[in-house]
Every structure is written in structure tokens, then in C-alpha cells.
Design an enzyme around this catalytic site. Structure first.
Site, short mmCIF file in Angstrom:
data_model
loop_
_atom_site.label_atom_id
_atom_site.label_comp_id
_atom_site.label_asym_id
_atom_site.label_seq_id
_atom_site.Cartn_x
_atom_site.Cartn_y
_atom_site.Cartn_z
N ARG A 169 0.91 -1.26 -0.13
CA ARG A 169 0.02 -0.10 -0.01
C ARG A 169 0.81 1.23 -0.02
NH1 ARG A 169 -4.45 0.39 4.53
NH2 ARG A 169 -5.20 1.91 3.01
N CYS A 216 -1.29 6.58 9.03
CA CYS A 216 -1.65 5.11 8.37
C CYS A 216 -2.74 5.45 7.24
CB CYS A 216 -1.96 4.11 9.38
SG CYS A 216 -3.51 4.87 10.39
#
Length: 285
Positions: free
Chosen positions: A184, A243
Site C-alpha cells: 500500500r 496510516c
């Protein structure tokens, strides 16, 4: 007072020595939000209550939220009112846990610090460690609690907004650490947000890197060495964690404190707010 981690044995002692105590099960599943409560009903630490990420630890009401992103923080007074409703007092030792590698429970740990309550600790090893230590468990819904007297105090942690992160891109006053998995971060996949990639200049440390093979936090020495290798010449007090939505960044915040590197900042809006803000740069690598 426990302020970072607590072991199963230490929690068992608190349960029997009269310490004012509140235990919260923060189990959650991003892909199946109802699964956390179902898991709590099936089994939880005896006397624990359930804290749901979507219902209690975030809000999507624009009038009540502090930041954007997928899991916006509620305003501090809104959160304090919930803490009162579940019986938390100003002198309560709070213990938080989950069965997700101590990912989601960190959110409640951080939010209590944000509201000025230092006596909160993460159960090291989660529910799995508690069961392995023969800790008492229960099933069913939580029992009712009397109203608590929790009161807001000055924040003990630093919350950073999107404008601040953007203003300090690539300067020495800010070192961004991205807690998402490497694919990611690199922008190879993005299962949750509309844009793949990362904030320019961010370093990558997946949150589960903080745990050993047994599912406990690594030692302070191990964590300190790993963060030193990641940061290089950057100073620990410049670190801002993020995050996807401000949740799984918290294990990195906790790990740096366990390592003796201080309480570092959290960008709670995280990638989900950053990549949805027009004009901000996104990087792939």
C-alpha cells in the site's frame, strides 16, 4: 500506574488488589464492522466492556468531528461524555486490548492520552495472551456501569492536521512514518482509499513490525535499534505517524514510547484524508 504496556499477570493483580479499573475490548474488523461486537459477545476478559471503532472511537457527524478521513476523531468533549457513560473516573486505571495484534486497541489508548488521562495501558499480547495465562473470561453483553466522573485535562499527546503536514513536507522539522503495509505504501494496491501511494518523503514501518513472533511487543532495546535504523539522522521528536485512517499508526506511536524515544505526533486524518484533499501531492515508489 501503567501508561504503555501491561502484562496479563499484571492485569490479574490489578483485578484483585482493589485498583479502580476499567477494561475495554476493542476488537474490530474493517471489512466486517459487526464482527468485533460478535467476537466480544462470544468471549472477552471478565468484566470488560466493548469499545467499537466506528461507534465509540470515531464519528462521521461533520458537526462533531475533529478531522477528516475514514475514521474521524470525535471532539474531545463528545468522547469524554462517552467515557463518563461507561463508568470511567479520573482515577481509573484503564486497560485496552483486542485480538487483532494490538492494532485497534491503540486507538483508545491514544484517545485517552489525548483527553489528558495517562493511566491507560495496552494489554501486551492481547486476548490471546490473557487466555494463555488462564485469565478469567466471560461471554454475553457487558454489565451496566455507574456513571463516571471523567473530566478533560490538557492533552498528553500531539495531534497534527493536514495543513501542518503539508506545510512541512521535506523539511527537517517533520519526519513522516507510514504504518501501512509495504504494498500500500508503494502504491501497488489500495483496497480502501481512492488513490494509491504515500505522502512524499514518508518512511514506511508497518505497524505489525513492532511485534515478535509470539505476538508481544519487542523489547525496548530492539525497538530503539529498529527506529534508529529507520530514522537515520532524523530526530525522534520530529516524527509524525500516519496510516490509512489514523488507527494502525498508533502501535508505532506506542512502540516509540516503549523504546524510550518519547511521545511522538499523530496525523489522525492520515492517508484517507490526505489523498482526498485537492492539490496535495501523492507519491508512488
Amino acid at each position: 500506574m501503567y501508561t504503555t504496556l501491561i502484562s496479563a499477570a499484571q492485569l490479574q493483580t490489578l483485578q484483585t488488589n482493589g485498583t479502580p479499573l476499567a477494561v475495554f475490548d476493542c476488537t474490530f474488523d474493517l471489512m466486517n464492522p459487526a464482527a468485533g461486537h460478535a467476537a466480544f459477545v462470544e468471549q472477552h476478559i471478565a468484566g470488560a466492556q466493548h469499545a467499537d471503532l466506528d461507534e465509540h472511537l470515531a464519528t462521521h457527524d461533520p458537526a462533531l468531528r475533529v478531522n477528516g478521513g475514514r475514521h474521524p476523531l470525535p471532539q474531545r468533549d463528545v468522547f469524554a461524555a462517552w467515557l463518563q457513560s461507561v463508568g470511567v473516573n479520573t482515577d481509573t486505571q484503564v486497560v485496552v486490548y483486542d485480538r487483532n495484534g494490538m492494532n485497534y486497541c491503540g486507538r483508545l489508548w491514544w484517545m485517552l492520552k489525548w483527553c489528558g488521562h495517562d493511566a491507560v495501558a495496552v494489554l501486551d499480547g492481547g486476548l490471546q495472551a490473557w487466555v494463555a495465562a488462564d485469565g478469567a473470561v466471560a461471554s454475553g453483553e457487558a454489565t451496566e456501569n455507574t456513571h463516571g466522573n471523567f473530566a478533560l485535562r490538557e492533552p498528553l499527546v500531539k495531534l497534527v492536521d493536514t495543513a501542518t503536514v503539508a506545510a512541512h513536507l521535506n523539511d527537517s522539522q517533520q519526519t513522516i512514518i507510514d504504518a501501512r503495509g509495504a504494498p500500500r505504501y508503494r502504491g501497488e494496491v489500495e483496497p480502501l482509499d481512492p488513490v494509491a501511494g504515500h505522502i512524499p518523503g514518508a518512511l514506511n514501518r508497518p505497524f505489525n513490525t513492532n511485534l515478535n513472533e509470539q505476538g508481544f511487543f519487542k523489547s525496548a532495546d530492539e525497538l530503539r535499534a529498529e527506529f534508529a535504523a529507520l530514522l537515520g539522522n532524523a530526530k525522534a521528536d520530529t516524527v509524525v505517524h500516519h496510516c490509512g485512517s489514523g488507527v494502525s499508526a498508533v502501535p508505532n506511536v506506542l512502540a516509540m514510547e516503549v523504546a524510550g524515544l518519547g511521545r511522538t505526533a499523530l496525523y489522525a486524518g492520515s492517508w484517507s484524508e490526505w489523498c482526498n484533499t485537492p492539490g496535495l501531492p501523492c507519491e508512488k515508489s
